[in-house]
Design a protein around this motif. Structure first.
Motif, PDB file in Angstrom:
ATOM      1  N   PHE A  19       0.927  -1.292  -0.170  1.00 53.13           N
ATOM      2  CA  PHE A  19      -0.079  -0.053   0.067  1.00 53.13           C
ATOM      3  C   PHE A  19       0.895   1.030  -0.039  1.00 53.13           C
ATOM      4  O   PHE A  19       0.608   2.421  -0.648  1.00 53.13           O
ATOM      5  N   ALA A  20       1.829   1.264   0.657  1.00 54.10           N
ATOM      6  CA  ALA A  20       2.764   2.478   0.771  1.00 54.10           C
ATOM      7  C   ALA A  20       3.563   2.810  -0.393  1.00 54.10           C
ATOM      8  O   ALA A  20       3.726   3.818  -0.938  1.00 54.10           O
ATOM      9  N   VAL A  21       3.812   1.664  -1.043  1.00 58.08           N
ATOM     10  CA  VAL A  21       4.440   1.582  -2.528  1.00 58.08           C
ATOM     11  C   VAL A  21       3.523   2.134  -3.721  1.00 58.08           C
ATOM     12  O   VAL A  21       3.523   3.095  -4.527  1.00 58.08           O
ATOM     13  N   LEU A  22       2.317   1.625  -3.384  1.00 57.33           N
ATOM     14  CA  LEU A  22       1.213   2.030  -4.408  1.00 57.33           C
ATOM     15  C   LEU A  22       0.468   3.281  -4.459  1.00 57.33           C
ATOM     16  O   LEU A  22      -0.034   3.871  -5.103  1.00 57.33           O
ATOM     17  N   LEU A  23       0.519   3.946  -2.979  1.00 61.03           N
ATOM     18  CA  LEU A  23      -0.189   5.035  -2.786  1.00 61.03           C
ATOM     19  C   LEU A  23      -0.025   6.225  -3.626  1.00 61.03           C
ATOM     20  O   LEU A  23      -0.994   6.743  -4.093  1.00 61.03           O
ATOM     21  N   PRO A  24       1.278   6.615  -3.755  1.00 60.15           N
ATOM     22  CA  PRO A  24       1.605   7.876  -4.471  1.00 60.15           C
ATOM     23  C   PRO A  24       1.124   7.694  -5.988  1.00 60.15           C
ATOM     24  O   PRO A  24       0.622   8.639  -6.505  1.00 60.15           O
ATOM     25  N   ARG A  25       1.462   6.470  -6.658  1.00 60.43           N
ATOM     26  CA  ARG A  25       0.854   6.147  -8.023  1.00 60.43           C
ATOM     27  C   ARG A  25      -0.602   6.152  -7.956  1.00 60.43           C
ATOM     28  O   ARG A  25      -1.207   6.542  -8.956  1.00 60.43           O
ATOM     29  N   ALA A  26      -1.214   5.513  -7.023  1.00 64.80           N
ATOM     30  CA  ALA A  26      -2.639   5.434  -7.117  1.00 64.80           C
ATOM     31  C   ALA A  26      -3.297   6.992  -7.059  1.00 64.80           C
ATOM     32  O   ALA A  26      -4.272   7.318  -7.380  1.00 64.80           O
ATOM     33  N   THR A  27      -2.546   7.707  -5.876  1.00 67.98           N
ATOM     34  CA  THR A  27      -3.084   9.068  -5.924  1.00 67.98           C
ATOM     35  C   THR A  27      -3.015  10.063  -7.038  1.00 67.98           C
ATOM     36  O   THR A  27      -4.058  10.581  -7.422  1.00 67.98           O
ATOM     37  N   ASP A  28      -1.837   9.900  -7.859  1.00 65.96           N
ATOM     38  CA  ASP A  28      -1.636  10.413  -8.988  1.00 65.96           C
ATOM     39  C   ASP A  28      -2.870   9.940  -9.872  1.00 65.96           C
ATOM     40  O   ASP A  28      -3.487  10.836 -10.816  1.00 65.96           O
ATOM     41  N   ALA A  29      -2.883   8.650 -10.155  1.00 57.22           N
ATOM     42  CA  ALA A  29      -3.911   8.077 -11.231  1.00 57.22           C
ATOM     43  C   ALA A  29      -5.440   8.584 -10.701  1.00 57.22           C
ATOM     44  O   ALA A  29      -6.002   8.952 -11.585  1.00 57.22           O
ATOM     45  N   GLY A  30      -5.642   8.646  -9.522  1.00 54.43           N
ATOM     46  CA  GLY A  30      -7.078   9.287  -9.296  1.00 54.43           C
ATOM     47  C   GLY A  30      -7.231  10.854  -9.527  1.00 54.43           C
ATOM     48  O   GLY A  30      -8.275  10.875  -9.820  1.00 54.43           O
ATOM     49  N   ALA A  31      -6.162  11.412  -9.308  1.00 57.30           N
ATOM     50  CA  ALA A  31      -6.240  12.827  -9.644  1.00 57.30           C
ATOM     51  C   ALA A  31      -6.497  13.105 -10.987  1.00 57.30           C
ATOM     52  O   ALA A  31      -7.294  13.875 -11.523  1.00 57.30           O
ATOM     53  N   MET A  32      -5.743  12.111 -11.970  1.00 60.88           N
ATOM     54  CA  MET A  32      -5.933  12.388 -13.347  1.00 60.88           C
ATOM     55  C   MET A  32      -7.206  11.928 -13.831  1.00 60.88           C
ATOM     56  O   MET A  32      -7.820  12.455 -14.722  1.00 60.88           O
ATOM     57  N   LEU A  33      -7.573  10.684 -13.450  1.00 60.91           N
ATOM     58  CA  LEU A  33      -9.227  10.298 -13.660  1.00 60.91           C
ATOM     59  C   LEU A  33     -10.111  11.417 -13.409  1.00 60.91           C
ATOM     60  O   LEU A  33     -11.072  11.684 -14.308  1.00 60.91           O
ATOM     61  N   ILE A  34     -10.101  12.265 -12.209  1.00 63.56           N
ATOM     62  CA  ILE A  34     -10.893  13.127 -11.824  1.00 63.56           C
ATOM     63  C   ILE A  34     -10.778  14.472 -12.746  1.00 63.56           C
ATOM     64  O   ILE A  34     -11.903  15.093 -13.061  1.00 63.56           O
ATOM     65  N   ALA A  35      -9.403  14.504 -13.122  1.00 67.13           N
ATOM     66  CA  ALA A  35      -9.237  15.806 -13.856  1.00 67.13           C
ATOM     67  C   ALA A  35      -9.362  15.513 -15.428  1.00 67.13           C
ATOM     68  O   ALA A  35      -8.968  16.723 -16.323  1.00 67.13           O
ATOM     69  N   GLN A  36      -9.809  14.109 -15.701  1.00 66.09           N
ATOM     70  CA  GLN A  36      -9.880  14.130 -17.355  1.00 66.09           C
ATOM     71  C   GLN A  36     -10.415  14.969 -18.429  1.00 66.09           C
ATOM     72  O   GLN A  36     -10.224  15.185 -19.579  1.00 66.09           O
ATOM     73  N   ASP A  37     -11.609  15.561 -17.862  1.00 73.77           N
ATOM     74  CA  ASP A  37     -12.290  16.565 -18.515  1.00 73.77           C
ATOM     75  C   ASP A  37     -11.894  18.239 -18.355  1.00 73.77           C
ATOM     76  O   ASP A  37     -12.754  18.910 -18.821  1.00 73.77           O
ATOM     77  N   ASP A  38     -10.894  18.234 -17.659  1.00 73.08           N
ATOM     78  CA  ASP A  38     -10.385  19.608 -17.266  1.00 73.08           C
ATOM     79  C   ASP A  38      -8.984  19.536 -18.045  1.00 73.08           C
ATOM     80  O   ASP A  38      -8.156  19.346 -17.168  1.00 73.08           O
ATOM     81  N   PRO A  39      -8.776  20.235 -19.052  1.00 72.23           N
ATOM     82  CA  PRO A  39      -7.241  20.165 -19.580  1.00 72.23           C
ATOM     83  C   PRO A  39      -6.395  21.209 -18.631  1.00 72.23           C
ATOM     84  O   PRO A  39      -5.254  20.733 -18.762  1.00 72.23           O
ATOM     85  N   VAL A  40      -6.777  22.141 -18.053  1.00 69.70           N
ATOM     86  CA  VAL A  40      -5.952  23.010 -17.494  1.00 69.70           C
ATOM     87  C   VAL A  40      -5.203  22.161 -16.104  1.00 69.70           C
ATOM     88  O   VAL A  40      -4.365  22.179 -15.880  1.00 69.70           O
ATOM     89  N   GLN A  41      -6.542  21.627 -15.442  1.00 68.47           N
ATOM     90  CA  GLN A  41      -5.865  20.636 -14.229  1.00 68.47           C
ATOM     91  C   GLN A  41      -5.180  19.475 -14.779  1.00 68.47           C
ATOM     92  O   GLN A  41      -4.309  19.163 -13.748  1.00 68.47           O
ATOM     93  N   LEU A  42      -5.714  18.831 -15.802  1.00 72.81           N
ATOM     94  CA  LEU A  42      -4.913  17.698 -16.169  1.00 72.81           C
ATOM     95  C   LEU A  42      -3.442  18.098 -16.562  1.00 72.81           C
ATOM     96  O   LEU A  42      -2.379  17.491 -16.100  1.00 72.81           O
TER      97      LEU A  42
END
Length: 369
Positions: A19-42
Protein backbone atom coordinates in the motif's frame (compact mmCIF):
# COMPACT_ATOMS: atom_id res chain seq x y z
CA UNK A 1 -2.19 -20.98 16.73
CA UNK A 2 1.23 -19.31 16.84
CA UNK A 3 1.79 -20.15 13.16
CA UNK A 4 -1.61 -18.67 12.30
CA UNK A 5 -0.82 -15.47 14.20
CA UNK A 6 2.59 -15.24 12.52
CA UNK A 7 1.12 -15.69 9.04
CA UNK A 8 -1.50 -12.99 9.72
CA UNK A 9 1.18 -10.55 10.94
CA UNK A 10 3.32 -11.33 7.88
CA UNK A 11 0.35 -10.74 5.55
CA UNK A 12 -0.38 -7.43 7.27
CA UNK A 13 3.26 -6.32 6.83
CA UNK A 14 3.28 -7.30 3.14
CA UNK A 15 -0.01 -5.51 2.45
CA UNK A 16 1.14 -2.40 4.34
CA UNK A 17 4.36 -2.28 2.30
CA UNK A 18 2.44 -2.75 -0.96
CA UNK A 19 0.00 0.00 0.00
CA UNK A 20 2.84 2.40 0.84
CA UNK A 21 4.45 1.72 -2.56
CA UNK A 22 1.19 1.97 -4.50
CA UNK A 23 -0.30 4.99 -2.74
CA UNK A 24 1.64 7.76 -4.61
CA UNK A 25 0.90 6.22 -8.01
CA UNK A 26 -2.72 5.57 -7.06
CA UNK A 27 -3.14 9.15 -5.80
CA UNK A 28 -1.77 10.56 -9.08
CA UNK A 29 -3.89 8.17 -11.12
CA UNK A 30 -7.03 9.06 -9.19
CA UNK A 31 -6.39 12.78 -9.55
CA UNK A 32 -5.87 12.38 -13.32
CA UNK A 33 -9.08 10.39 -13.68
CA UNK A 34 -10.98 13.13 -11.86
CA UNK A 35 -9.33 15.85 -14.01
CA UNK A 36 -9.67 14.09 -17.37
CA UNK A 37 -12.36 16.55 -18.56
CA UNK A 38 -10.41 19.64 -17.43
CA UNK A 39 -7.33 20.23 -19.64
CA UNK A 40 -5.97 22.95 -17.33
CA UNK A 41 -6.00 20.79 -14.20
CA UNK A 42 -4.83 17.76 -16.18
CA UNK A 43 -1.84 19.67 -17.56
CA UNK A 44 -0.95 20.98 -14.09
CA UNK A 45 -0.98 17.49 -12.58
CA UNK A 46 1.25 16.08 -15.30
CA UNK A 47 3.62 19.05 -15.14
CA UNK A 48 4.04 18.70 -11.40
CA UNK A 49 4.88 15.04 -11.85
CA UNK A 50 7.33 15.73 -14.69
CA UNK A 51 9.10 18.55 -12.84
CA UNK A 52 9.22 16.55 -9.62
CA UNK A 53 10.95 13.69 -11.43
CA UNK A 54 13.28 15.98 -13.41
CA UNK A 55 13.90 19.42 -11.80
CA UNK A 56 16.35 20.36 -14.58
CA UNK A 57 13.72 19.86 -17.30
CA UNK A 58 12.91 23.53 -17.82
CA UNK A 59 16.55 24.66 -17.94
CA UNK A 60 17.41 22.05 -20.57
CA UNK A 61 14.47 23.06 -22.70
CA UNK A 62 15.41 26.74 -22.53
CA UNK A 63 18.89 25.88 -23.77
CA UNK A 64 17.45 23.68 -26.52
CA UNK A 65 15.04 26.41 -27.66
CA UNK A 66 17.84 28.97 -27.86
CA UNK A 67 19.99 26.51 -29.82
CA UNK A 68 17.07 25.99 -32.23
CA UNK A 69 16.78 29.79 -32.60
CA UNK A 70 13.29 29.82 -31.14
CA UNK A 71 13.39 32.61 -28.52
CA UNK A 72 9.59 32.60 -28.26
CA UNK A 73 9.65 29.00 -26.98
CA UNK A 74 12.56 29.80 -24.66
CA UNK A 75 10.59 32.71 -23.23
CA UNK A 76 7.59 30.42 -22.78
CA UNK A 77 9.71 28.14 -20.59
CA UNK A 78 10.91 31.16 -18.59
CA UNK A 79 7.25 32.10 -17.99
CA UNK A 80 6.49 28.53 -16.94
CA UNK A 81 9.43 28.49 -14.52
CA UNK A 82 8.22 31.74 -12.95
CA UNK A 83 4.69 30.34 -12.58
CA UNK A 84 6.04 27.20 -10.89
CA UNK A 85 8.45 29.11 -8.66
CA UNK A 86 11.51 27.47 -10.21
CA UNK A 87 14.56 29.73 -10.51
CA UNK A 88 16.29 30.28 -13.87
CA UNK A 89 20.01 31.24 -13.81
CA UNK A 90 20.48 34.98 -14.44
CA UNK A 91 22.82 34.42 -17.38
CA UNK A 92 20.36 32.11 -19.08
CA UNK A 93 17.49 34.53 -18.47
CA UNK A 94 19.56 37.37 -19.96
CA UNK A 95 20.29 35.28 -23.05
CA UNK A 96 16.57 34.71 -23.55
CA UNK A 97 15.80 38.42 -23.15
CA UNK A 98 18.50 39.32 -25.67
CA UNK A 99 17.29 36.73 -28.19
CA UNK A 100 13.69 37.92 -27.89
CA UNK A 101 14.82 41.52 -28.38
CA UNK A 102 16.77 40.66 -31.52
CA UNK A 103 13.83 38.76 -32.99
CA UNK A 104 11.50 41.68 -32.33
CA UNK A 105 13.79 44.28 -33.92
CA UNK A 106 12.22 46.51 -36.57
CA UNK A 107 14.28 45.01 -39.37
CA UNK A 108 13.42 41.43 -38.41
CA UNK A 109 9.71 42.19 -38.15
CA UNK A 110 9.64 43.96 -41.53
CA UNK A 111 11.48 41.11 -43.24
CA UNK A 112 9.13 38.47 -41.88
CA UNK A 113 6.07 40.59 -42.69
CA UNK A 114 6.95 40.83 -46.38
CA UNK A 115 7.90 37.16 -46.44
CA UNK A 116 4.44 36.27 -45.12
CA UNK A 117 2.74 38.61 -47.57
CA UNK A 118 4.53 37.20 -50.62
CA UNK A 119 4.80 33.50 -49.77
CA UNK A 120 1.69 33.11 -47.63
CA UNK A 121 3.65 31.18 -44.98
CA UNK A 122 3.27 32.29 -41.35
CA UNK A 123 5.71 31.13 -38.71
CA UNK A 124 5.33 33.96 -36.19
CA UNK A 125 3.32 37.09 -35.50
CA UNK A 126 5.11 39.26 -38.04
CA UNK A 127 4.84 36.83 -40.94
CA UNK A 128 1.23 36.11 -39.93
CA UNK A 129 0.48 39.82 -40.26
CA UNK A 130 1.83 39.74 -43.81
CA UNK A 131 -0.07 36.57 -44.68
CA UNK A 132 -3.25 37.94 -43.14
CA UNK A 133 -2.90 41.15 -45.11
CA UNK A 134 -2.83 39.14 -48.32
CA UNK A 135 -5.79 37.03 -47.20
CA UNK A 136 -7.88 40.05 -46.22
CA UNK A 137 -7.33 41.39 -49.73
CA UNK A 138 -8.47 37.93 -50.94
CA UNK A 139 -5.19 37.77 -52.87
CA UNK A 140 -3.80 35.01 -50.65
CA UNK A 141 -6.87 32.77 -50.80
CA UNK A 142 -7.35 33.30 -54.53
CA UNK A 143 -3.68 32.52 -55.10
CA UNK A 144 -4.01 29.22 -53.25
CA UNK A 145 -7.30 28.31 -54.94
CA UNK A 146 -6.01 29.10 -58.43
CA UNK A 147 -2.81 27.12 -57.86
CA UNK A 148 -4.51 24.02 -56.44
CA UNK A 149 -7.52 24.32 -58.75
CA UNK A 150 -5.33 24.28 -61.84
CA UNK A 151 -3.59 21.15 -60.56
CA UNK A 152 -7.03 19.61 -60.19
CA UNK A 153 -8.20 20.73 -63.64
CA UNK A 154 -5.09 19.27 -65.27
CA UNK A 155 -5.60 15.92 -63.57
CA UNK A 156 -2.61 16.43 -61.28
CA UNK A 157 -2.46 15.87 -57.54
CA UNK A 158 -4.07 18.77 -55.71
CA UNK A 159 -4.33 19.49 -52.01
CA UNK A 160 -8.11 19.42 -51.67
CA UNK A 161 -7.92 20.38 -48.01
CA UNK A 162 -5.88 23.49 -48.78
CA UNK A 163 -8.34 24.23 -51.56
CA UNK A 164 -11.27 23.98 -49.15
CA UNK A 165 -9.56 26.11 -46.50
CA UNK A 166 -8.81 28.83 -49.04
CA UNK A 167 -12.40 28.65 -50.30
CA UNK A 168 -13.70 29.04 -46.74
CA UNK A 169 -11.30 31.96 -46.40
CA UNK A 170 -12.97 33.75 -49.30
CA UNK A 171 -16.34 33.44 -47.52
CA UNK A 172 -14.97 34.51 -44.13
CA UNK A 173 -13.10 37.46 -45.61
CA UNK A 174 -16.38 38.78 -46.98
CA UNK A 175 -17.97 38.32 -43.56
CA UNK A 176 -15.06 40.14 -41.92
CA UNK A 177 -15.72 43.27 -43.94
CA UNK A 178 -19.51 43.02 -43.57
CA UNK A 179 -19.27 42.72 -39.78
CA UNK A 180 -16.47 45.33 -39.56
CA UNK A 181 -13.98 42.86 -38.11
CA UNK A 182 -16.45 40.70 -36.20
CA UNK A 183 -15.27 37.62 -38.06
CA UNK A 184 -11.59 38.53 -37.67
CA UNK A 185 -10.75 35.65 -35.24
CA UNK A 186 -12.10 33.17 -37.79
CA UNK A 187 -10.10 34.85 -40.55
CA UNK A 188 -6.91 34.66 -38.51
CA UNK A 189 -7.66 31.06 -37.55
CA UNK A 190 -8.23 29.98 -41.16
CA UNK A 191 -4.94 31.56 -42.17
CA UNK A 192 -3.17 29.67 -39.39
CA UNK A 193 -4.80 26.35 -40.30
CA UNK A 194 -3.94 26.90 -43.96
CA UNK A 195 -0.32 27.71 -43.14
CA UNK A 196 -0.07 24.70 -40.84
CA UNK A 197 -1.27 22.54 -43.73
CA UNK A 198 1.31 24.03 -46.10
CA UNK A 199 4.11 23.44 -43.61
CA UNK A 200 2.98 19.87 -42.87
CA UNK A 201 2.22 20.79 -39.26
CA UNK A 202 -1.47 19.91 -39.21
CA UNK A 203 -2.28 16.84 -37.11
CA UNK A 204 -3.26 13.75 -39.09
CA UNK A 205 -6.65 13.35 -37.43
CA UNK A 206 -7.44 17.05 -37.79
CA UNK A 207 -6.40 16.91 -41.46
CA UNK A 208 -8.83 14.07 -42.12
CA UNK A 209 -11.70 15.87 -40.40
CA UNK A 210 -10.99 19.18 -42.16
CA UNK A 211 -10.61 17.36 -45.48
CA UNK A 212 -14.10 15.88 -45.16
CA UNK A 213 -15.53 19.28 -44.27
CA UNK A 214 -13.75 20.90 -47.21
CA UNK A 215 -15.11 18.35 -49.71
CA UNK A 216 -18.66 18.96 -48.49
CA UNK A 217 -18.49 22.72 -48.96
CA UNK A 218 -16.88 23.00 -52.40
CA UNK A 219 -18.52 22.23 -55.75
CA UNK A 220 -15.38 21.00 -57.50
CA UNK A 221 -16.80 21.15 -61.04
CA UNK A 222 -17.96 24.74 -60.65
CA UNK A 223 -14.70 25.64 -58.94
CA UNK A 224 -12.69 24.25 -61.87
CA UNK A 225 -14.66 26.48 -64.23
CA UNK A 226 -14.08 29.50 -61.99
CA UNK A 227 -10.36 28.77 -61.77
CA UNK A 228 -10.10 28.30 -65.56
CA UNK A 229 -11.62 31.74 -66.12
CA UNK A 230 -9.91 33.40 -63.16
CA UNK A 231 -6.68 35.33 -62.83
CA UNK A 232 -4.46 36.52 -60.02
CA UNK A 233 -4.37 39.89 -61.77
CA UNK A 234 -8.09 40.26 -60.97
CA UNK A 235 -8.35 38.72 -57.49
CA UNK A 236 -11.70 40.29 -56.51
CA UNK A 237 -13.45 39.29 -59.74
CA UNK A 238 -11.99 35.82 -59.45
CA UNK A 239 -13.10 35.65 -55.82
CA UNK A 240 -16.68 36.40 -56.84
CA UNK A 241 -16.62 33.51 -59.33
CA UNK A 242 -15.04 31.22 -56.75
CA UNK A 243 -17.57 32.17 -54.08
CA UNK A 244 -20.33 30.88 -56.32
CA UNK A 245 -18.72 27.41 -56.16
CA UNK A 246 -18.77 27.38 -52.36
CA UNK A 247 -21.67 26.06 -50.32
CA UNK A 248 -21.46 28.61 -47.52
CA UNK A 249 -24.00 26.71 -45.42
CA UNK A 250 -21.51 23.82 -45.23
CA UNK A 251 -18.67 26.00 -43.95
CA UNK A 252 -19.87 26.07 -40.33
CA UNK A 253 -17.54 23.36 -39.02
CA UNK A 254 -14.40 24.88 -40.55
CA UNK A 255 -15.40 28.36 -39.41
CA UNK A 256 -15.90 27.15 -35.81
CA UNK A 257 -12.51 25.46 -35.94
CA UNK A 258 -10.96 28.64 -37.33
CA UNK A 259 -12.48 30.75 -34.54
CA UNK A 260 -11.01 28.43 -31.90
CA UNK A 261 -7.59 28.53 -33.56
CA UNK A 262 -7.80 32.33 -33.73
CA UNK A 263 -8.52 32.47 -29.99
CA UNK A 264 -5.53 30.23 -29.30
CA UNK A 265 -3.34 32.52 -31.41
CA UNK A 266 -4.51 35.55 -29.43
CA UNK A 267 -3.37 33.95 -26.16
CA UNK A 268 -0.24 32.05 -27.20
CA UNK A 269 0.98 33.73 -30.39
CA UNK A 270 1.28 32.31 -33.89
CA UNK A 271 3.79 29.63 -32.99
CA UNK A 272 1.67 28.48 -30.08
CA UNK A 273 -1.35 28.05 -32.35
CA UNK A 274 0.76 26.13 -34.89
CA UNK A 275 2.07 23.86 -32.12
CA UNK A 276 -1.53 23.13 -31.10
CA UNK A 277 -2.54 22.32 -34.67
CA UNK A 278 0.36 19.89 -34.93
CA UNK A 279 -0.83 17.75 -32.00
CA UNK A 280 -4.62 18.15 -32.40
CA UNK A 281 -6.44 15.14 -33.81
CA UNK A 282 -9.85 16.76 -34.20
CA UNK A 283 -11.93 19.85 -33.43
CA UNK A 284 -12.59 18.65 -29.86
CA UNK A 285 -8.84 18.75 -29.19
CA UNK A 286 -8.76 22.33 -30.48
CA UNK A 287 -11.68 23.30 -28.23
CA UNK A 288 -9.84 21.88 -25.22
CA UNK A 289 -6.71 23.72 -26.34
CA UNK A 290 -8.63 27.00 -26.19
CA UNK A 291 -9.33 26.40 -22.48
CA UNK A 292 -5.67 25.62 -21.83
CA UNK A 293 -4.43 28.65 -23.79
CA UNK A 294 -6.83 31.02 -22.05
CA UNK A 295 -5.68 29.77 -18.64
CA UNK A 296 -1.92 29.51 -19.32
CA UNK A 297 -1.23 32.21 -21.92
CA UNK A 298 2.48 32.50 -22.67
CA UNK A 299 3.27 29.26 -20.80
CA UNK A 300 1.24 27.19 -23.26
CA UNK A 301 4.02 26.50 -25.76
CA UNK A 302 6.28 25.18 -23.02
CA UNK A 303 3.49 22.97 -21.66
CA UNK A 304 2.81 21.52 -25.12
CA UNK A 305 6.53 20.94 -25.67
CA UNK A 306 6.80 18.93 -22.44
CA UNK A 307 3.49 17.06 -22.47
CA UNK A 308 2.44 16.92 -26.12
CA UNK A 309 -1.16 15.86 -26.73
CA UNK A 310 -1.49 14.59 -23.15
CA UNK A 311 -1.76 18.25 -22.13
CA UNK A 312 -5.20 18.28 -23.77
CA UNK A 313 -6.66 14.95 -22.81
CA UNK A 314 -5.97 11.74 -20.96
CA UNK A 315 -3.70 9.69 -23.23
CA UNK A 316 -2.92 7.01 -20.64
CA UNK A 317 -5.68 4.41 -20.67
CA UNK A 318 -8.34 5.03 -18.04
CA UNK A 319 -8.28 1.29 -17.35
CA UNK A 320 -4.56 1.40 -16.51
CA UNK A 321 -5.07 4.36 -14.17
CA UNK A 322 -8.04 2.66 -12.54
CA UNK A 323 -5.89 -0.45 -11.97
CA UNK A 324 -3.42 1.61 -9.90
CA UNK A 325 -6.29 2.88 -7.75
CA UNK A 326 -7.83 -0.58 -7.40
CA UNK A 327 -4.45 -2.12 -6.56
CA UNK A 328 -3.98 0.36 -3.72
CA UNK A 329 -7.54 -0.30 -2.51
CA UNK A 330 -6.95 -4.07 -2.54
CA UNK A 331 -3.64 -3.61 -0.67
CA UNK A 332 -5.43 -1.51 1.96
CA UNK A 333 -8.23 -4.08 2.17
CA UNK A 334 -5.66 -6.85 2.58
CA UNK A 335 -3.90 -4.92 5.35
CA UNK A 336 -7.15 -4.29 7.24
CA UNK A 337 -8.23 -7.92 6.77
CA UNK A 338 -4.87 -9.12 8.07
CA UNK A 339 -5.10 -6.82 11.09
CA UNK A 340 -8.60 -8.15 11.75
CA UNK A 341 -7.40 -11.77 11.46
CA UNK A 342 -4.41 -11.05 13.71
CA UNK A 343 -6.65 -9.44 16.33
CA UNK A 344 -9.11 -12.32 16.22
CA UNK A 345 -6.36 -14.93 16.52
CA UNK A 346 -4.65 -13.09 19.37
CA UNK A 347 -7.99 -12.79 21.16
CA UNK A 348 -8.74 -16.48 20.59
CA UNK A 349 -5.25 -17.41 21.81
CA UNK A 350 -5.71 -15.28 24.96
CA UNK A 351 -9.11 -16.88 25.63
CA UNK A 352 -7.68 -20.37 25.18
CA UNK A 353 -4.78 -19.64 27.55
CA UNK A 354 -7.18 -18.16 30.10
CA UNK A 355 -9.38 -21.25 29.86
CA UNK A 356 -6.37 -23.56 30.33
CA UNK A 357 -5.15 -21.59 33.37
CA UNK A 358 -8.60 -21.71 34.91
CA UNK A 359 -8.82 -25.49 34.37
CA UNK A 360 -5.41 -25.93 35.93
CA UNK A 361 -6.42 -23.94 38.99
CA UNK A 362 -9.55 -26.00 39.32
CA UNK A 363 -7.68 -29.27 39.01
CA UNK A 364 -5.06 -28.12 41.54
CA UNK A 365 -7.65 -27.10 44.13
CA UNK A 366 -8.26 -29.71 46.98
CA UNK A 367 -11.39 -31.67 46.45
CA UNK A 368 -14.05 -31.28 49.14
CA UNK A 369 -14.25 -34.21 51.63
Amino acid sequence: MRRQIGSAITAAAVCATAFAVLLPRATDAGAMLIAQDDPVQLADLQLESALRNDPALIGRNVEAALAAQDPDLANSFVDLAAAKGMPIPDKLSQRVTKAVGEENSSQGIATRFFSGLVTGNAVDGASLSGTLTGDLCVFGDVRDIVREGRHLAMGEDADRLLLGLAAAGVVVTGATFVTVGGAAPARVGLTLVKDARKAGRLGEGLSRWAGRSAREMVDMRQLQNAVAAGSLARPRQTAVAIRAAIRAEKAGGLVRLAKDVGRIGEKTGTRGALDMLRIAQGPKDVTRAVRLAEAKGGQTRAIIKILGRSALLLTTGAFNLAMWVLSAVFALFGFLSSIKATTERLTLSWLQRSKIRRLRRLSAAPSPT
